[in-house]
Design an enzyme around this catalytic site. Structure first.
Site, PDB file in Angstrom:
ATOM      1  N   SER A 102       0.827  -1.218   0.000  1.00  0.00           N
ATOM      2  CA  SER A 102       0.000   0.000   0.000  1.00  0.00           C
ATOM      3  C   SER A 102       0.855   1.259   0.000  1.00  0.00           C
ATOM      4  O   SER A 102       0.357   2.348  -0.302  1.00  0.00           O
ATOM      5  CB  SER A 102      -0.933   0.011   1.221  1.00  0.00           C
ATOM      6  N   TYR A 126      11.740  -4.198  17.619  1.00  0.00           N
ATOM      7  CA  TYR A 126      11.847  -4.249  16.149  1.00  0.00           C
ATOM      8  C   TYR A 126      13.117  -4.991  15.735  1.00  0.00           C
ATOM      9  O   TYR A 126      13.060  -5.926  14.927  1.00  0.00           O
ATOM     10  CB  TYR A 126      11.852  -2.811  15.614  1.00  0.00           C
TER      11      TYR A 126
HETATM   12  N1  NAP Z   1      11.694   2.909   5.995  1.00  0.00           N
HETATM   13  C1  NAP Z   1      12.796   2.503   6.567  1.00  0.00           C
HETATM   14  O1  NAP Z   1      13.626   3.313   7.000  1.00  0.00           O
HETATM   15  C2  NAP Z   1      13.102   1.035   6.649  1.00  0.00           C
HETATM   16  C3  NAP Z   1      14.446   0.677   6.879  1.00  0.00           C
HETATM   17  C4  NAP Z   1      14.772  -0.675   6.943  1.00  0.00           C
HETATM   18  C5  NAP Z   1      13.797  -1.633   6.760  1.00  0.00           C
HETATM   19  N2  NAP Z   1      12.500  -1.262   6.535  1.00  0.00           N
HETATM   20  C6  NAP Z   1      11.534  -2.345   6.305  1.00  0.00           C
HETATM   21  O2  NAP Z   1      11.066  -2.214   4.977  1.00  0.00           O
HETATM   22  C7  NAP Z   1       9.766  -2.794   4.845  1.00  0.00           C
HETATM   23  C8  NAP Z   1       8.858  -1.801   4.138  1.00  0.00           C
HETATM   24  O3  NAP Z   1       8.718  -0.636   4.940  1.00  0.00           O
HETATM   25  P1  NAP Z   1       8.529   0.824   4.324  1.00  0.00           P
HETATM   26  O4  NAP Z   1       9.690   1.618   4.738  1.00  0.00           O
HETATM   27  O5  NAP Z   1       8.165   0.762   2.898  1.00  0.00           O
HETATM   28  O6  NAP Z   1       7.306   1.351   5.241  1.00  0.00           O
HETATM   29  P2  NAP Z   1       5.760   1.593   4.967  1.00  0.00           P
HETATM   30  O7  NAP Z   1       5.564   2.649   3.919  1.00  0.00           O
HETATM   31  O8  NAP Z   1       5.157   1.806   6.317  1.00  0.00           O
HETATM   32  O9  NAP Z   1       5.275   0.214   4.346  1.00  0.00           O
HETATM   33  C9  NAP Z   1       5.069  -0.915   5.149  1.00  0.00           C
HETATM   34  C10 NAP Z   1       3.970  -1.728   4.530  1.00  0.00           C
HETATM   35  O10 NAP Z   1       3.727  -2.867   5.358  1.00  0.00           O
HETATM   36  C11 NAP Z   1       2.338  -2.972   5.510  1.00  0.00           C
HETATM   37  N3  NAP Z   1       1.915  -3.729   6.676  1.00  0.00           N
HETATM   38  C12 NAP Z   1       2.119  -3.474   7.994  1.00  0.00           C
HETATM   39  N4  NAP Z   1       1.518  -4.419   8.747  1.00  0.00           N
HETATM   40  C13 NAP Z   1       0.909  -5.280   7.877  1.00  0.00           C
HETATM   41  C14 NAP Z   1       0.140  -6.439   8.018  1.00  0.00           C
HETATM   42  N5  NAP Z   1      -0.181  -6.937   9.226  1.00  0.00           N
HETATM   43  N6  NAP Z   1      -0.304  -7.085   6.895  1.00  0.00           N
HETATM   44  C15 NAP Z   1      -0.015  -6.604   5.673  1.00  0.00           C
HETATM   45  N7  NAP Z   1       0.703  -5.489   5.474  1.00  0.00           N
HETATM   46  C16 NAP Z   1       1.157  -4.839   6.564  1.00  0.00           C
HETATM   47  C17 NAP Z   1       1.827  -1.557   5.554  1.00  0.00           C
HETATM   48  O11 NAP Z   1       0.438  -1.566   5.278  1.00  0.00           O
HETATM   49  P3  NAP Z   1      -0.633  -0.569   5.959  1.00  0.00           P
HETATM   50  O12 NAP Z   1      -0.700   0.585   5.011  1.00  0.00           O
HETATM   51  O13 NAP Z   1      -1.879  -1.363   6.009  1.00  0.00           O
HETATM   52  O14 NAP Z   1      -0.098  -0.213   7.317  1.00  0.00           O
HETATM   53  C18 NAP Z   1       2.657  -0.952   4.423  1.00  0.00           C
HETATM   54  O15 NAP Z   1       2.087  -1.226   3.160  1.00  0.00           O
HETATM   55  C19 NAP Z   1       9.345  -3.148   6.269  1.00  0.00           C
HETATM   56  O16 NAP Z   1       9.562  -4.524   6.481  1.00  0.00           O
HETATM   57  C20 NAP Z   1      10.276  -2.329   7.143  1.00  0.00           C
HETATM   58  O17 NAP Z   1      10.490  -2.932   8.398  1.00  0.00           O
HETATM   59  C21 NAP Z   1      12.132   0.049   6.491  1.00  0.00           C
END
Ligand code: NAP
Length: 275
Positions: A11, A151
């Site tokens: 999303s 986390y």
């Molecule tokens: N951004 C950073 O700095 C960073 C750094 C390292 C790793 N990561 C990792 O990268 C991945 C993607 O994160 P992002 O940065 O793109 O953040 P994001 O924009 O918050 O995207 C996370 C996605 O995961 C979804 N999600 C959360 N809980 C869920 C569930 N129970 N079932 C299905 N979908 C769910 C969210 O959906 P909803 O819209 O429904 O909440 C959203 O689409 C994650 O695993 C995060 O831990 C992020």
């Protein structure tokens, strides 16, 4: 044969952009999200890129729904070639502040969900002798960070699971990898759970939040991280560990070479030092 990729959490953020990038490269992308009412951003990006994505509902913590979805995709599309475990959520709290509910929530979304989906796609991949399983972990899967106890604990756990599986799965033609981004501009920070009040940890938490804001001011874009993720998925090269930026590689390598733990603590102590 068109390859089929199942991606979770599309999303927003890097999952959304990885989905578009993989569709651009000709994969049939099953782009899942827990609330398909939030699909507008993905659909707009797909339309701008001139690609189609197959949007389906999946809350990754619902293990039965995941089993139903995997069976449906296998029946309809003949199998799943790529699983991209991307869905995840942050949690800001040091141990004493973290409720056991937060600990469990973090494990559910960041550890148990990718483990469950991996178990679900393995039989089909093993029977076909082919498949790739990627999990978006984090530099926080290799470096424990202040106020990210729950986390990083979950991200370390999923890295351990996947690294243990990798040599066994490889014997059946299945590549298992983790992808470690550093700070990426997405909805991640606004979606993270955090305490209302730092209590006795307020000064340390304020310093950490200020440091994090600095890191996110120079964050990699979601588009760039999504492109790096797609490149890892599409690569002929097999690596267990990928990062999405040079900064992430430097960060992870500092931890992996830190056999007595002093190097990481030397850095992370600085993150909570008062101004
Ligand atoms: N951004 C950073 O700095 C960073 C750094 C390292 C790793 N990561 C990792 O990268 C991945 C993607 O994160 P992002 O940065 O793109 O953040 P994001 O924009 O918050 O995207 C996370 C996605 O995961 C979804 N999600 C959360 N809980 C869920 C569930 N129970 N079932 C299905 N979908 C769910 C969210 O959906 P909803 O819209 O429904 O909440 C959203 O689409 C994650 O695993 C995060 O831990 C992020």
């Amino acid at each position: 044969m068109t390859e089929v990729a199942l991606i979770t959490g599309t999303s927003s953020g890097m999952g959304l952009h990885a989905a578009i990038e993989l569709a651009r490269h000709g994969l049939h992308v099953v782009a899942t999200m827990r609330d398909v009412g939030k699909a507008d951003r993905l659909r707009a990006a797909a339309s701008a890129a001139g690609v189609e994505v197959d949007v389906r509902a999946l809350d990754v913590v619902d293990h039965a729904a995941a089993a139903t979805l995997v069976a449906e995709i296998e029946a309809e599309l003949g199998g799943i070639d790529v699983l991209l475990n991307n869905a995840g959520r942050g949690g800001v709290a040091t141990a004493e502040q973290a409720s056991m509910e937060l600990v469990r929530d973090q494990l559910e979304v960041n550890y148990l969900a990718p483990v469950n989906l991996t178990k679900l796609v393995l039989p089909g991949m093993r029977e076909r002798g082919n498949g790739r399983i990627f999990t978006i972990t984090s530099v926080g899967g290799a470096v424990g960070q202040p106020f990210a106890d729950t986390y990083c604990g979950a991200k370390f756990a999923v890295e351990g699971f996947m690294q243990s599986l990798a040599p066994v799965a490889e014997q059946f033609g299945i590549r298992v990898s983790v992808i470690e981004p550093a700070a990426v501009a997405s909805d991640f920070v606004s979606n993270a759970e955090r305490p209302d009040d730092g209590g006795p940890y307020s000064a340390l938490l304020d310093a950490y939040i200020a440091r994090t804001a600095g890191a996110f001011a120079n964050a990699q874009t979601s588009e760039s991280a999504g492109t790096a993720i797609a490149a890892a998925v599409l690569s002929d090269e097999y690596r267990f560990r990928w990062q999405t930026s040079d900064g992430a590689t430097a960060f992870v390598s500092a931890s992996l070479a830190d056999t007595d733990g002093s190097r990481v603590l030397g850095v992370t102590r600085g993150w909570i030092a008062a101004g």
